[in-house]
Design a protein around this motif. Structure first.
Motif, PDB file in Angstrom:
ATOM      1  N   GLY A  43      -3.118   4.391  -0.203  1.00 41.26           N
ATOM      2  CA  GLY A  43      -3.468   4.856   1.135  1.00 41.26           C
ATOM      3  C   GLY A  43      -3.724   6.353   1.098  1.00 41.26           C
ATOM      4  O   GLY A  43      -2.963   7.092   0.464  1.00 41.26           O
TER       5      GLY A  43
ATOM      6  N   GLU B 243      -3.464   6.029   7.803  1.00 45.19           N
ATOM      7  CA  GLU B 243      -4.264   4.939   7.236  1.00 45.19           C
ATOM      8  C   GLU B 243      -3.385   3.797   6.760  1.00 45.19           C
ATOM      9  O   GLU B 243      -3.705   2.622   6.970  1.00 45.19           O
ATOM     10  N   VAL B 244      -2.262   4.137   6.129  1.00 44.68           N
ATOM     11  CA  VAL B 244      -1.347   3.098   5.653  1.00 44.68           C
ATOM     12  C   VAL B 244      -0.835   2.271   6.825  1.00 44.68           C
ATOM     13  O   VAL B 244      -0.847   1.033   6.798  1.00 44.68           O
TER      14      VAL B 244
ATOM     15  N   THR C 242       0.863  -1.185   0.000  1.00 46.15           N
ATOM     16  CA  THR C 242       0.000   0.000   0.000  1.00 46.15           C
ATOM     17  C   THR C 242       0.893   1.226   0.000  1.00 46.15           C
ATOM     18  O   THR C 242       1.831   1.309   0.810  1.00 46.15           O
TER      19      THR C 242
END
Length: 536
Positions: free
Chosen positions: A297, A302-303, A277
């Protein structure tokens, strides 16, 4: 299963630890490399690389009997190059055999013809044949001895060409007869081909758990020397990474920062089958990798929250801190068990601060700055310097194999940052010296090209030297390593020296030249553009 008989000169498949079997040849070891104690082993020189290693006999298979099996399970480009090198070796050996057979047939015909004209008595004939056979055997024995006596001489040939040839003679030994330098396939190998080898299995060895070895990560073929204590000292060989046969981790990988280095790293992670990601401050840079199979991402947080291990590679200490501590940053996604690997080249204080905040949230931290440039990043040939969480270092094994040719574990957090700054200090100072030499040649009426030719024939010869000089001679300063970043690293290295009261006058002088180049608007050019600081 019957014991496998091996001897000097045999072609084999050698397996070291958890790494894939590789074609090689049993040769004599260098004089200064002692044989490990314990189980029987052979010294193997591997084809297609400059690797060599002591391999235990149970981890060796005869080449021909297992060729088809190995080709089916290994599909990497470098693996195929190694197999091609073996086949070239065999073709040369076969050609020599055919030449010898042809010569023998001619001799026989001449003898028969002579017999028709005047038949000698049987005793004379036997003596002649005995002498002839003895001479052939002697020549073959001398040839074999000469080929296997040395295993590490280097020349100007490429690694692949060196691997395609037989083990070279030791320095100083003159060739007696060049035509005897190629060894035909040994009779032992031919005999083993007929044996019942289908049930032969690789045996696990104590070398398999890498985490108990020396603190040098070794994802490629190595030289091992076991000491009297029974511990294993791992020494990295000059090598080409065998990352064509990587088994990717099943962990979800995140990557933050798609600059010159990050882009090549992510591309190689994807090529080797990792689930990745990506995030970048300029979102458009992610598009190409999404097309290659990466996931997008929206923020660093979030990643990190959706991945098991997140790597980051950004420009400088400020960018590294902002990425972790800023809005929607890495720290917001950290929870117990989440892993963060910072590959940026920063100072030890910065990386120590980042490690502390990550660990305080229950995360695991590893610093892993890389030595190399854009081309090496694209080729998966970086050198990775790591420090911090040793377990996380091991978990990153397949990722490091995909992006680099070797990596080193250097202990506690901060050590990798210090080592990286020292490496780049040496590189930056050397680049400034190259530029200084080329300009001095020009103003004194000497040919810059001739200077390069001379340097390339001497002890300073290197890919780095040649590429950077070519940049200057062609006026091509497209960035492979930004000038502004090498100046940043010089500045940080000087500060490192100041912190321990160690003088760095050479680095300080080089730093001033780079600062002048930056003032001439060369920041976003390659580091070789430091040349322009001398001509303006």
């Amino acid at each position: 299963m019957a014991a496998v008989s091996l001897r000097l000169g045999d072609l084999v498949w050698g397996k070291l630890g958890r790494y894939p079997p590789w074609p090689g040849k049993i040769v004599n070891p260098p004089k200064d490399l002692k044989k490990p104690r314990g189980k029987k082993c052979f010294f193997v020189k591997f084809f297609g690389t400059e690797d060599h290693a002591w391999i235990k006999v149970e981890q060796l298979k005869p080449y021909h009997a297992h060729k088809e099996e190995m080709i089916k399970i290994n599909k990497g480009k470098r693996f195929q190059q190694a197999v091609d090198a073996v086949e070239e070796f065999l073709r040369r050996a076969k050609g020599k055999d055919q030449t010898s057979s042809h010569n023998s047939a001619d001799d026989k015909n001449r003898r028969n013809s002579s017999e028709e004209r005047s038949r000698p008595n049987s005793g004379d004939e036997k003596r002649k044949l005995s002498l002839s056979e003895g001479k052939v055997k002697k020549n073959m024995g001398e040839g074999k001895k000469r080929v296997s006596s040395g295993s590490s001489e280097r020349g100007s040939k490429s690694p692949l060409k060196r691997a395609q040839e037989q083990s070279p003679r030791k320095r100083g030994r003159p060739p007696k007869d060049e035509k005897d330098l190629t060894i035909p396939e040994s009779s032992t190998v031919k005999g083993m081909m007929a044996g019942p080898m289908a049930a032969f299995k690789w045996q696990p060895t104590a070398s398999e758990p890498v985490k108990d070895a020396d603190p040098h990560f070794h994802h490629f073929l190595l030289s091992q020397t076991e000491k009297e204590t029974g511990s294993t000292s791992i020494q990295a060989a000059d090598s080409t990474a065998v990352n064509g046969s990587i088994t990717p981790t099943d962990k979800k990988i995140g990557f933050l920062g798609l600059g010159l280095m990050g882009s090549g790293i992510v591309s190689n992670l994807l090529k080797m089958g990792h689930t990745v990601t990506v995030w970048n401050r300029t979102a458009e840079k992610c598009d190409l990798f999404i097309q290659e199979g990466a996931r997008l991402g929206r923020t660093p947080a979030e990643v990190v929250s959706t991945c098991d291990i997140t790597f980051a590679c950004v420009s400088d200490p400020k960018a590294a801190k902002d990425l972790v501590l800023g809005p929607s940053g890495v720290l917001q996604g950290i929870r117990p068990g989440k892993c963060y690997v910072d590959m940026s080249t920063v100072d030890a204080d910065t990386v120590t601060e980042l490690a502390q905040v990550i660990v305080s949230r229950g995360g695991r931290f590893l610093e892993a700055p890389v030595s190399g440039n854009q081309q090496l990043s694209n080729d998966g040939m970086l050198v990775i310097l790591a420090a911090g969480d040793r377990g996380l270092y091991e978990d990153c094994s397949s990722c490091f194999q995909a992006m680099g040719k070797t990596s080193f574990f250097l202990g506690e957090v901060g050590n990798a940052a210090k080592m990286m700054l020292i490496v780049n200090m040496v590189q930056g100072s050397f680049m400034a010296t190259i530029a200084e030499g080329l300009t001095l040649a020009q103003v004194t009426g000497q040919s810059q090209q001739t200077l390069l030719d001379i340097l390339n024939q001497g002890q300073l010869a290197s890919i780095f030297l040649d590429q950077k000089c070519q940049n200057i001679l062609q006026g091509n300063f497209k960035p492979d390593f930004y000038l502004k970043y090498i100046q940043k690293d010089l500045r940080l290295a000087i500060a490192l020296g100041d912190a321990v009261n160690h003088p760095t006058p050479m680095a300080a002088a080089a730093n001033e030249v780079y600062k002048r180049a930056k003032a001439l608007d060369q920041s976003d050019n390659d580091m070789s553009a430091v040349y322009r600081a001398y001509i303006h």
